[in-house]
Enzyme design. Structure first.
Site, PDB file in Angstrom:
ATOM      1  N   CYS A 101      15.567   8.072 101.921  1.00 14.23           N
ATOM      2  CA  CYS A 101      14.994   6.782 101.546  1.00 14.23           C
ATOM      3  C   CYS A 101      14.844   6.599 100.043  1.00 14.23           C
ATOM      4  O   CYS A 101      14.333   5.574  99.578  1.00 14.23           O
ATOM      5  CB  CYS A 101      13.649   6.604 102.248  1.00 14.23           C
ATOM      6  N   HIS A 105      11.315  -1.096 106.479  1.00  9.26           N
ATOM      7  CA  HIS A 105      11.817   0.001 105.649  1.00  9.26           C
ATOM      8  C   HIS A 105      13.350   0.028 105.747  1.00  9.26           C
ATOM      9  O   HIS A 105      13.912   0.356 106.797  1.00  9.26           O
ATOM     10  CB  HIS A 105      11.223   1.315 106.149  1.00  9.26           C
ATOM     11  N   PHE A 128      12.846  11.768 103.048  1.00  8.12           N
ATOM     12  CA  PHE A 128      12.762  12.992 103.836  1.00  8.12           C
ATOM     13  C   PHE A 128      13.424  14.136 103.068  1.00  8.12           C
ATOM     14  O   PHE A 128      14.428  13.961 102.388  1.00  8.12           O
ATOM     15  CB  PHE A 128      13.476  12.811 105.176  1.00  8.12           C
ATOM     16  N   LYS A 152       7.474  -3.562 101.849  1.00  6.96           N
ATOM     17  CA  LYS A 152       7.901  -3.148 103.189  1.00  6.96           C
ATOM     18  C   LYS A 152       7.041  -3.816 104.260  1.00  6.96           C
ATOM     19  O   LYS A 152       7.435  -3.864 105.434  1.00  6.96           O
ATOM     20  CB  LYS A 152       7.823  -1.624 103.328  1.00  6.96           C
ATOM     21  N   GLU A 212       0.506   8.703  98.524  1.00  4.55           N
ATOM     22  CA  GLU A 212       1.067   8.008  97.359  1.00  4.55           C
ATOM     23  C   GLU A 212      -0.032   7.314  96.559  1.00  4.55           C
ATOM     24  O   GLU A 212      -0.058   7.370  95.323  1.00  4.55           O
ATOM     25  CB  GLU A 212       2.101   6.980  97.799  1.00  4.55           C
ATOM     26  N   HIS A 226       6.128   2.858  97.448  1.00  7.24           N
ATOM     27  CA  HIS A 226       6.966   3.272  98.580  1.00  7.24           C
ATOM     28  C   HIS A 226       6.330   2.743  99.857  1.00  7.24           C
ATOM     29  O   HIS A 226       7.017   2.177 100.692  1.00  7.24           O
ATOM     30  CB  HIS A 226       7.107   4.792  98.604  1.00  7.24           C
TER      31      HIS A 226
END
Length: 428
Positions: A177, A355, A414, A350, A329, A318
């Site tokens: 991502c 996403h 990831f 998002k 975050e 994010h």
């Protein structure tokens, strides 16, 4: 190091196609979420997604109106059958960005100094799934001759370069991502190091397919509690969030060396002044508990930009709407910004478009540039009851008008791969 500016933008997203209609819908607080229509998802724990709305009415096309995406405007119908949707979206967004830039390349040297850099998390996942079933049910002779070339991740860069004749650096980034943000940051460095004058850079993804939804559900990344109310499913920082909603689409920017852009009188959306990247070295899906990877990524981007945290006006987080990641975050941002956190504006787009995996960083970098242009921070939708207290303005539900000269965009993937971009307004 040479300066790098953005002179063209293009986008295909769950809010539609085209920069201005998508931006208007985003700032207005609209959501691109709805039931999955690409396949029968009735036996799945997650039955919703943020699909690209199409001119034929599918994926929320009627609701999108003029913003609906018409594939025939960008790729011949015969060619559409040979390529995966992530390549289709990438071709359309890249062409939009190139047209928006007003570039007119003429000489061999100009074409050789212009390249393409694209990021994607898993490329043609739906095409791989489909052809594996063909192989199993009908045998190897029935596998499509376009299976490989229609699904390889680097074929967005390849197809864009063929269409536009760009013979400079041609590259693809695969960092889950973070792919789209890494693509823009890496491409900017190629220009800064004088390996190119122009780079089309962005991300593309189209993973709304049975194996994609099943896989992300199995690793407990997707929301499953809002199937009857899709537009409320993506809710970063809210107490009731339970995972992200899958999106699809593409975002592309034209990056150009500053003097090159200035000499031709190009419209300049902003300058890429900082790029940070780091690894968590912690876990395959979860960020480090103390947010160290994201913290160091942002810290590196600020150092490269020569700025202090207090100089940042807006952060596009994010913020995926997962129970673990959002707060990690947020705490990393609070730690980095210190006393400046109380003046910081940060939102998660998002919440509106879901996403987009490998395309997310590119699309969100474009939102940062538009936030700088218009002095408005897009909202974090569905933030009814924040799960934690913070001095940061998370822009709940409604867009926030405020002067924005410098913006930072975070993308985390990831495997513990992190990217942060810093962009600023260019005067004159």
């Amino acid at each position: 190091m040479r300066r790098v500016v953005v002179t063209g933008l293009g986008m295909v997203s769950p809010l539609g196609a085209g920069i201005e209609p998508v931006w208007r819908r985003l700032v207005a607080g609209e959501s691109g979420a709805g039931p999955i229509e690409q396949f029968d998802a009735s036996n799945m724990a997650c039955t919703i997604a943020c699909s690209v709305p199409r001119a034929d009415g599918s994926g929320g096309g009627e609701e999108a109106g003029e913003a609906a995406f018409n594939p025939d405007d960008w790729v011949e119908p015969r060619e559409q059958r040979r390529i995966n949707d992530f390549i289709l979206y990438g071709l359309a967004a890249a062409q939009m960005a190139f047209d928006d830039s007003g570039l007119e390349l003429k000489t061999s040297e100009e074409f050789e100094r212009a390249g393409v850099m694209t990021g994607s998390g898993i490329g043609g996942l739906s095409g791989i799934e489909r052809e594996v079933l063909v192989l199993n049910e009908k045998g190897p002779r029935r596998v499509s001759p376009f299976f490989i070339t229609g699904n390889l991740i680097n074929l967005v860069s390849g197809q864009v370069s063929i269409r536009l004749g760009l013979k400079g650096p041609n590259h693809a980034v695969v960092t889950a991502c973070s792919s789209g943000a890494h693509a823009i940051g890496d491409a900017a460095r190629l220009i800064a190091l004088d390996d190119a004058d122009i780079m089309l850079a962005g991300g593309a993804e189209a993973a709304i397919c049975p194996i994609g939804i099943s896989g992300f559900t199995s690793c407990k990344a997707l929301t499953t509690h809002f199937n009857d109310d899709p537009k409320c499913a993506s809710r970063p920082y809210d107490k009731d969030r339970d995972g992200f909603i899958m999106g699809e689409g593409s975002g592309f920017v034209v990056l150009e060396e500053y003097e090159h852009a200035k000499a031709r009188g190009a419209k300049i959306y902003g300058e890429i002044i900082g790029y940070g990247l780091s690894g968590d070295a912690y876990h395959i899906t979860s960020p480090a508990e103390d947010g160290d990877g994201g913290y160091r990524s942002m810290q590196m981007a600020l150092k490269r930009a020569g700025l202090e945290p207090k100089d940042i006006d807006y952060v596009n987080a994010h913020g995926t709407s997962t129970p673990v990641g959002d707060e990690i975050e947020l705490r990393a941002v609070e730690r980095l910004f210190g006393d400046a956190a109380s003046k910081l504006v940060m939102s998660s787009t998002k919440s509106s478009i879901g996403h987009l995996l490998g395309a997310a960083g590119a699309v969100e970098a474009i939102f940062c540039l538009l936030a700088i242009r218009d002095g408005v921070a897009p909202p974090t939708l569905n933030l009814d009851n924040p799960s934690v207290e913070t001095p940061i303005n998370l822009v709940p539900k409604q867009a926030h008008k405020t002067p924005i000269n410098v913006a930072l965009s975070n993308s985390f993937g990831f495997g513990g791969t992190n990217a942060s971009l810093v962009m600023r307004r260019v005067e004159g």
